[in-house]
Write an enzyme that holds these catalytic residues in place. Structure first.
Site, PDB file in Angstrom:
ATOM      1  CB  CYS A 282      15.207  -0.816   2.396  1.00 53.05           C
ATOM      2  SG  CYS A 282      14.102  -1.572   1.161  1.00 53.05           S
TER       3      CYS A 282
ATOM      4  NE  ARG B  59      12.454   3.377   5.651  1.00 50.97           N
ATOM      5  CZ  ARG B  59      12.036   2.788   4.420  1.00 50.97           C
ATOM      6  NH1 ARG B  59      12.576   1.570   3.931  1.00 50.97           N
ATOM      7  NH2 ARG B  59      10.693   2.655   4.237  1.00 50.97           N
TER       8      ARG B  59
ATOM      9  CG  ASP C 223       9.399   3.844  -3.061  1.00 52.21           C
ATOM     10  OD1 ASP C 223      10.511   4.035  -2.397  1.00 52.21           O
ATOM     11  OD2 ASP C 223       8.565   3.330  -2.763  1.00 52.21           O
TER      12      ASP C 223
ATOM     13  NE  ARG D 284      11.684  -6.281   0.840  1.00 50.74           N
ATOM     14  CZ  ARG D 284      11.636  -5.058   1.234  1.00 50.74           C
ATOM     15  NH1 ARG D 284      13.047  -4.604   1.394  1.00 50.74           N
ATOM     16  NH2 ARG D 284      10.845  -4.473   1.685  1.00 50.74           N
TER      17      ARG D 284
ATOM     18  CE  LYS E  13       7.182  -3.191  -1.637  1.00 50.06           C
ATOM     19  NZ  LYS E  13       7.508  -2.920  -0.317  1.00 50.06           N
ATOM     20  CG  ASN E  14       4.780   0.355  -1.003  1.00 47.68           C
ATOM     21  OD1 ASN E  14       5.476  -0.813  -0.384  1.00 47.68           O
ATOM     22  ND2 ASN E  14       5.659   1.282  -1.052  1.00 47.68           N
TER      23      ASN E  14
HETATM   24  C1  UD1 Z   1       6.754   4.087   2.544  1.00 47.30           C
HETATM   25  C2  UD1 Z   1       6.789   3.339   1.383  1.00 47.30           C
HETATM   26  C3  UD1 Z   1       8.268   3.507   0.761  1.00 47.30           C
HETATM   27  C4  UD1 Z   1       8.449   4.704   0.365  1.00 47.30           C
HETATM   28  C5  UD1 Z   1       8.182   5.886   1.619  1.00 47.30           C
HETATM   29  C6  UD1 Z   1       8.017   7.452   1.170  1.00 47.30           C
HETATM   30  C7  UD1 Z   1       6.018   1.247   2.348  1.00 47.30           C
HETATM   31  C8  UD1 Z   1       6.029  -0.040   2.857  1.00 47.30           C
HETATM   32  N1  UD1 Z   1       7.155   1.889   1.921  1.00 47.30           N
HETATM   33  O1  UD1 Z   1       7.817   4.154   3.405  1.00 47.30           O
HETATM   34  O2  UD1 Z   1       8.423   2.580  -0.325  1.00 47.30           O
HETATM   35  O3  UD1 Z   1       9.629   4.936   0.004  1.00 47.30           O
HETATM   36  O4  UD1 Z   1       6.651   5.549   1.939  1.00 47.30           O
HETATM   37  O5  UD1 Z   1       7.263   7.301  -0.105  1.00 47.30           O
HETATM   38  O6  UD1 Z   1       4.877   1.848   2.179  1.00 47.30           O
HETATM   39  N2  UD1 Z   1      10.105   9.202   9.321  1.00 47.30           N
HETATM   40  C9  UD1 Z   1      10.510   9.611  10.661  1.00 47.30           C
HETATM   41  N3  UD1 Z   1       9.646   9.170  11.804  1.00 47.30           N
HETATM   42  C10 UD1 Z   1       8.653   8.155  11.511  1.00 47.30           C
HETATM   43  C11 UD1 Z   1       8.472   7.716  10.296  1.00 47.30           C
HETATM   44  C12 UD1 Z   1       9.167   8.394   9.191  1.00 47.30           C
HETATM   45  O7  UD1 Z   1      11.369  10.462  10.706  1.00 47.30           O
HETATM   46  O8  UD1 Z   1       8.499   7.806  12.378  1.00 47.30           O
HETATM   47  C13 UD1 Z   1      10.943   9.790   8.390  1.00 47.30           C
HETATM   48  C14 UD1 Z   1      11.631   8.743   7.216  1.00 47.30           C
HETATM   49  O9  UD1 Z   1      12.887   8.330   7.994  1.00 47.30           O
HETATM   50  C15 UD1 Z   1      11.671   9.509   5.964  1.00 47.30           C
HETATM   51  C16 UD1 Z   1      10.527  10.094   6.017  1.00 47.30           C
HETATM   52  O10 UD1 Z   1       9.967  10.299   7.401  1.00 47.30           O
HETATM   53  O11 UD1 Z   1      12.855  10.300   6.001  1.00 47.30           O
HETATM   54  C17 UD1 Z   1       9.275   9.688   5.117  1.00 47.30           C
HETATM   55  O12 UD1 Z   1       9.173   8.313   5.434  1.00 47.30           O
HETATM   56  P1  UD1 Z   1       7.646   7.503   5.281  1.00 47.30           P
HETATM   57  O13 UD1 Z   1       6.798   8.323   4.418  1.00 47.30           O
HETATM   58  O14 UD1 Z   1       7.283   7.171   6.822  1.00 47.30           O
HETATM   59  O15 UD1 Z   1       8.106   6.531   4.576  1.00 47.30           O
HETATM   60  P2  UD1 Z   1       7.630   4.605   4.794  1.00 47.30           P
HETATM   61  O16 UD1 Z   1       6.240   4.834   5.392  1.00 47.30           O
HETATM   62  O17 UD1 Z   1       8.755   4.188   5.828  1.00 47.30           O
END
Ligand code: UD1
Length: 429
Positions: free
Chosen positions: A120, A125, A310, A402, A22-23
């Site tokens: 979620c 986030r 995850d 989802r 999915k991701n």
């Molecule tokens: C993706 C995955 C999700 C998984 C996560 C971590 C998808 C659709 N989702 O989420 O299932 O749990 O990776 O493996 O691919 N952060 C910030 N600022 C930003 C972006 C992120 O502070 O601009 C923080 C987030 O709050 C979190 C950390 O960075 O604490 C890691 O998040 P991130 O790796 O970006 O997760 P996603 O890409 O949202």
């Protein structure tokens, strides 16, 4: 709203085919906006999230055609022209990853207006790293009334971007924008998840020049245009790990096919430590567990290749019946223990303090009505229910839909007693 009812106690024996990730799939779908030629994605999962993103992409000008191709489920995405560079709140709030259309829209048209995301309920986030990356590439960004207004009328320009910590989404977003920027972009401190490698492979098949994916430094040389391509979505490592844990919880012998053991090595090591028998094969893996009680094992989530956040909830479900006390530490997201009160309803003994949960194994769980709160939390309840005495009814299964394709079918085929109750009334409160 649908419910899933599970009667625990049956061993799982058989094969479970793993779907495309999915991701990965949702980021690859947004990559299709970068070209006016068709992108054919094979091994596509059929999920609420991919359907949902298809709806948004159609609004932006894409033709999205799903079919059964020679290599299984495929989706062809073709955007001859971007008819709108506007992604409204309604469509972005329901799925956070839709926010990633911002980069491709900006790269292709020089402007975009995209709602800030929802997604979620696992902590704050933010998207600050995404926006900083786009600004570094020369975009002018304004935030107003919940929307991001981004402009780069003379196109994006390559830059060196250093991420302060690993972010999957921000790394992908920077890649999606940099492939069409003028000159070279270097991403330092990039995420190393397999989804990044999958995206790089797809972009390169479309004519991009991305090097170093899977490592923490990526080099991207911008090109003037990208073309169509065919790309097979990588296997879903979270689905793989989830069914591996389901098999360990229920006992029996399950072969996971159409996947790769190396994608979840950090989980497999912990499962072996707990006493589960894991056989790594060329075409997937086999999980066996016969009778004996599992050992309590401590885990800490980390960016890839560490233990995936995850899979944290699902692993915790397994530990609820292990022998002794295990500690589960969550380091990626705050507020990612929403499954704990629900697991406790099934008789689990868990105490949370900050980012740490102490799980004291009990002899047996007891079926009960429970509520799904987010995608991964909800599947941890299904895993727990497989070993619980009596019936567990999981409410709000739209969270499961989802991210897990035909979950009840895949589990029933191995002997689990799982059924979907269509359109059941929501419990009050
Ligand atoms: C993706 C995955 C999700 C998984 C996560 C971590 C998808 C659709 N989702 O989420 O299932 O749990 O990776 O493996 O691919 N952060 C910030 N600022 C930003 C972006 C992120 O502070 O601009 C923080 C987030 O709050 C979190 C950390 O960075 O604490 C890691 O998040 P991130 O790796 O970006 O997760 P996603 O890409 O949202």
């Amino acid at each position: 709203m649908d419910q899933i009812a599970i009667t625990g106690g049956a061993h799982l024996v058989g094969d479970i085919p793993i779907s495309g990730a999915k991701n990965s799939a949702i980021k690859l779908m947004t990559a299709s906006l970068l070209t006016d030629e068709p992108l054919r994605l094979t091994n596509m999962p059929r999920l609420a999230d991919t359907r949902f993103l298809g709806k948004l992409l159609r609004r932006l000008g894409a033709e999205v055609t799903e079919s059964e191709g020679p290599d299984g489920p495929q989706t062809v995405l073709h955007t001859p022209e971007i008819v709108s560079a506007f992604a409204p709140y309604d469509l972005v709030r329901q799925m956070r990853a839709s926010f990633n259309v911002l980069g491709p829209l900006l790269a292709r048209t020089g402007h975009a207006k995209v709602s800030l995301p929802g997604g979620c309920a696992i902590g704050a986030r933010p998207v600050d790293l995404h926006l900083k990356a786009l600004e570094a590439l020369g975009a002018h960004i304004d935030l107003n009334e919940g929307y991001v207004y981004a402009q780069a009328p003379r196109g994006l320009k390559g830059a060196t971007i250093e991420f302060p910590f690993s972010s999957v989404g921000a790394t992908e977003h920077a890649m999606l924008a940099a492939v069409l920027a003028r000159g070279e972009t270097v991403l330092i401190g990039a995420a190393r998840e397999p989804e990044i490698v999958d995206l790089a492979d797809c972009l390169n098949a479309m004519g991009a020049k991305v090097e170093g994916a899977g490592g923490s430094t990526l080099r991207i040389v911008g090109v003037a245009r990208l073309t169509g391509a065919t790309h097979a979505v990588a296997p879903d490592r979270i689905e793989t790990g989830t069914y591996a844990l389901a098999a360990a919880m229920a006992g029996g012998e399950v072969r996971l096919t159409n996947t790769r053991a190396d994608l979840i090595e950090s989980l497999l090591v912990k499962m072996e430590e707990a006493g589960v028998d894991v056989e790594r094969r060329n075409d997937g893996l086999i999980i066996r567990r016969n009778g004996a009680r599992l050992n309590a094992v401590t885990i800490e989530t980390d960016p890839y290749p560490g233990f995936a956040t995850d899979l944290q909830a699902q692993f915790m479900a397994l530990m609820t019946v292990a022998d002794g006390e295990s500690v589960v530490r969550e380091t990626i997201f705050e507020n990612r223990f929403m499954h704990v009160p629900e697991l406790s309803r099934l008789g689990a003994d868990i105490v949370v303090s900050g980012g740490e949960a102490r799980v004291r194994g009990v002899d047996c769980l007891q079926g009960a009505p429970v509520m799904a709160t987010d995608l991964r939390a909800s599947v941890s309840l299904v895993i727990a229910a497989l070993a619980a005495k009596g019936e567990t009814v999981v409410n709000r299964v739209y969270h499961l839909d989802r991210g897990f394709e035909r979950l009840e079918e895949k589990l029933s085929a191995c002997g689990a007693q799982v059924r979907r109750v269509k359109g059941a009334a929501e419990p009050e409160g």
